[in-house]
Design a protein around this motif. Structure first.
Motif, PDB file in Angstrom:
ATOM      1  N   VAL A  94       0.837  -1.265  -0.164  1.00 16.84           N
ATOM      2  CA  VAL A  94       0.063  -0.041   0.049  1.00 16.84           C
ATOM      3  C   VAL A  94       1.053   1.186  -0.148  1.00 16.84           C
ATOM      4  CG1 VAL A  94      -1.631   1.370   1.306  1.00 16.84           C
ATOM      5  CG2 VAL A  94      -1.937  -0.937   1.095  1.00 16.84           C
ATOM      6  N   MET A  95       1.904   1.383   0.713  1.00  9.87           N
ATOM      7  CA  MET A  95       2.813   2.241   0.906  1.00  9.87           C
ATOM      8  C   MET A  95       3.344   2.638  -0.606  1.00  9.87           C
ATOM      9  SD  MET A  95       6.580   2.958   2.427  1.00  9.87           S
ATOM     10  CE  MET A  95       6.887   1.879   0.944  1.00  9.87           C
ATOM     11  N   ASN A  96       4.062   1.493  -1.149  1.00  5.56           N
ATOM     12  CA  ASN A  96       4.606   1.782  -2.357  1.00  5.56           C
ATOM     13  C   ASN A  96       3.815   2.158  -3.526  1.00  5.56           C
ATOM     14  OD1 ASN A  96       7.064   1.228  -3.899  1.00  5.56           O
ATOM     15  ND2 ASN A  96       6.220  -0.392  -4.895  1.00  5.56           N
ATOM     16  N   ARG A  97       2.612   1.797  -3.507  1.00  2.62           N
ATOM     17  CA  ARG A  97       1.622   2.420  -4.253  1.00  2.62           C
ATOM     18  C   ARG A  97       0.982   3.728  -4.234  1.00  2.62           C
ATOM     19  NH1 ARG A  97      -3.613  -0.192  -2.932  1.00  2.62           N
ATOM     20  NH2 ARG A  97      -3.853   1.836  -1.833  1.00  2.62           N
ATOM     21  N   ASP A  98       1.126   4.195  -2.948  1.00  3.54           N
ATOM     22  CA  ASP A  98       0.436   5.528  -2.829  1.00  3.54           C
ATOM     23  C   ASP A  98       1.632   6.627  -2.205  1.00  3.54           C
ATOM     24  OD1 ASP A  98      -1.988   4.447  -2.561  1.00  3.54           O
ATOM     25  OD2 ASP A  98      -2.273   4.271  -0.482  1.00  3.54           O
ATOM     26  N   PRO A 133       5.482   6.188  -2.540  1.00  2.00           N
ATOM     27  CA  PRO A 133       6.655   5.129  -2.684  1.00  2.00           C
ATOM     28  C   PRO A 133       7.995   5.646  -1.984  1.00  2.00           C
ATOM     29  CG  PRO A 133       6.128   5.848  -4.904  1.00  2.00           C
ATOM     30  CD  PRO A 133       5.142   6.438  -3.947  1.00  2.00           C
ATOM     31  N   ARG A 134       8.654   4.915  -1.396  1.00  4.42           N
ATOM     32  CA  ARG A 134      10.076   5.054  -0.590  1.00  4.42           C
ATOM     33  C   ARG A 134      10.893   3.626  -0.968  1.00  4.42           C
ATOM     34  NH1 ARG A 134       7.171   9.012   0.567  1.00  4.42           N
ATOM     35  NH2 ARG A 134       7.257  10.114   2.145  1.00  4.42           N
ATOM     36  N   PRO A 135      12.414   4.125  -0.863  1.00  4.76           N
ATOM     37  CA  PRO A 135      12.886   2.903  -1.004  1.00  4.76           C
ATOM     38  C   PRO A 135      12.838   2.194   0.395  1.00  4.76           C
ATOM     39  CG  PRO A 135      14.419   4.908  -1.223  1.00  4.76           C
ATOM     40  CD  PRO A 135      12.954   5.253  -1.025  1.00  4.76           C
ATOM     41  N   VAL A 136      12.826   0.871   0.388  1.00  4.42           N
ATOM     42  CA  VAL A 136      12.647  -0.068   1.478  1.00  4.42           C
ATOM     43  C   VAL A 136      13.800  -1.134   1.442  1.00  4.42           C
ATOM     44  CG1 VAL A 136      11.303  -1.710   2.719  1.00  4.42           C
ATOM     45  CG2 VAL A 136      10.189   0.157   1.663  1.00  4.42           C
ATOM     46  N   ILE A 137      14.590  -0.944   2.586  1.00  2.27           N
ATOM     47  CA  ILE A 137      15.430  -2.043   2.893  1.00  2.27           C
ATOM     48  C   ILE A 137      15.128  -3.061   3.929  1.00  2.27           C
ATOM     49  CG2 ILE A 137      17.872  -2.295   3.385  1.00  2.27           C
ATOM     50  CD1 ILE A 137      18.498   0.718   2.676  1.00  2.27           C
ATOM     51  N   MET A 138      15.291  -4.376   3.498  1.00  2.00           N
ATOM     52  CA  MET A 138      14.619  -5.227   4.666  1.00  2.00           C
ATOM     53  C   MET A 138      15.864  -6.150   4.877  1.00  2.00           C
ATOM     54  SD  MET A 138      11.411  -7.524   4.562  1.00  2.00           S
ATOM     55  CE  MET A 138      10.261  -6.421   4.748  1.00  2.00           C
ATOM     56  N   PHE A 139      16.268  -6.385   6.137  1.00  2.00           N
ATOM     57  CA  PHE A 139      17.100  -7.454   6.619  1.00  2.00           C
ATOM     58  C   PHE A 139      16.375  -8.228   7.174  1.00  2.00           C
ATOM     59  CE2 PHE A 139      19.888  -3.461   6.354  1.00  2.00           C
ATOM     60  CZ  PHE A 139      21.198  -3.959   5.923  1.00  2.00           C
ATOM     61  N   SER A 140      16.722  -9.817   6.954  1.00  2.00           N
ATOM     62  CA  SER A 140      15.938 -10.855   7.366  1.00  2.00           C
ATOM     63  C   SER A 140      16.671 -12.248   7.518  1.00  2.00           C
ATOM     64  CB  SER A 140      14.784 -11.076   6.313  1.00  2.00           C
ATOM     65  OG  SER A 140      13.929 -12.146   6.714  1.00  2.00           O
ATOM     66  N   GLN A 141      16.165 -12.991   8.196  1.00  2.00           N
ATOM     67  CA  GLN A 141      16.909 -14.294   8.474  1.00  2.00           C
ATOM     68  C   GLN A 141      16.105 -15.119   7.439  1.00  2.00           C
ATOM     69  OE1 GLN A 141      19.629 -14.914  10.330  1.00  2.00           O
ATOM     70  NE2 GLN A 141      19.496 -12.614  11.085  1.00  2.00           N
ATOM     71  N   ASP A 142      15.019 -15.036   6.813  1.00  2.00           N
ATOM     72  CA  ASP A 142      14.132 -15.792   5.993  1.00  2.00           C
ATOM     73  C   ASP A 142      14.726 -15.775   4.451  1.00  2.00           C
ATOM     74  OD1 ASP A 142      12.359 -16.948   4.687  1.00  2.00           O
ATOM     75  OD2 ASP A 142      10.590 -16.103   5.478  1.00  2.00           O
ATOM     76  N   ASP A 143      15.299 -16.900   3.913  1.00  2.00           N
ATOM     77  CA  ASP A 143      15.864 -16.990   2.685  1.00  2.00           C
ATOM     78  C   ASP A 143      14.990 -17.681   1.828  1.00  2.00           C
ATOM     79  OD1 ASP A 143      16.222 -19.718   3.389  1.00  2.00           O
ATOM     80  OD2 ASP A 143      18.277 -19.717   3.130  1.00  2.00           O
ATOM     81  N   ASP A 144      13.751 -17.825   2.169  1.00  2.00           N
ATOM     82  CA  ASP A 144      12.618 -18.481   1.365  1.00  2.00           C
ATOM     83  C   ASP A 144      12.503 -17.652  -0.022  1.00  2.00           C
ATOM     84  OD1 ASP A 144      10.558 -20.585   0.791  1.00  2.00           O
ATOM     85  OD2 ASP A 144       9.480 -18.769   0.639  1.00  2.00           O
TER      86      ASP A 144
END
Length: 183
Positions: free
Chosen positions: A67-71, A73-84
């Motif tokens: 929703v944020m990206n549509r309305d 948009p901002r660059p989003v950086i995601m650090f995660s342990q999930d490699d799926d």
């Protein structure tokens, strides 16, 4: 210097992230424990970048990002342990510019931010180009239909019909597509 909104459920990690951001020359706009009410908070805080540290992004988080990206948009950086792979694809579709597996590393922060900003800017440029191309194609279709109407109703050839549309557009000081839409 970019203003960064940090989202992390762990206060201890959030402090480490904030320290890294400041060392990398960025300003921390705010720290949130979750992405709930993300759109409202972004309107309020107006960050340049959003950085999320999470074990695995929840469906709700990804929906809020979408929703944020549509309305707004901002660059989003995601650090995660999930490699799926499905999770990564979902995150990218939601607007994540950089998805970093194996969690946050202060030494990688600056290059990750730089890559995310470059990726985001390129993506935004492509979206603008696509919108402009779609608009031009739509206008072209309207002009072609108007020419067809003039050719059929007035017995004009294609060149004469186009000339009549251009003349009318100039007389009315209106774009050709608008005049064609009125025909």
């Amino acid at each position: 210097m970019a203003s960064v909104l940090v989202i992390d459920e762990s206060q201890q990690r959030a402090v480490e992230i904030c320290t890294g951001l400041i060392q990398a020359g960025h300003q921390v706009a705010a720290v949130l424990p979750s992405a709930l009410e993300l759109v409202a908070r972004i309107e309020e805080i107006k960050p340049d970048i959003i950085l999320i540290e999470t074990e695995s992004p929840s469906r709700d988080t990804l929906e809020h990002l979408g929703v944020m990206n549509r309305d707004m948009p901002r660059p989003v950086i995601m650090f995660s342990q999930d490699d799926d792979q499905d999770t990564i694809r979902s995150a990218i579709r939601s607007g994540v510019a950089a998805y970093v597996v194996d969690g946050f590393d202060i030494d990688r922060l600056r290059p990750v931010v730089d890559v995310a900003l470059a990726h985001f800017e390129e993506h935004q440029a492509l979206k603008r180009e696509l919108a402009e191309t779609s608009r031009k194609l739509s206008e072209r279709k309207v002009i072609e239909r108007a020419k067809g109407i003039l050719m059929k109703s007035r017995g004009m050839d294609e060149e004469a019909a186009y000339g009549a549309l251009r003349k009318l557009a100039m007389e009315r000081s209106q774009p050709l597509a608008k005049v064609a839409g009125n025909v």
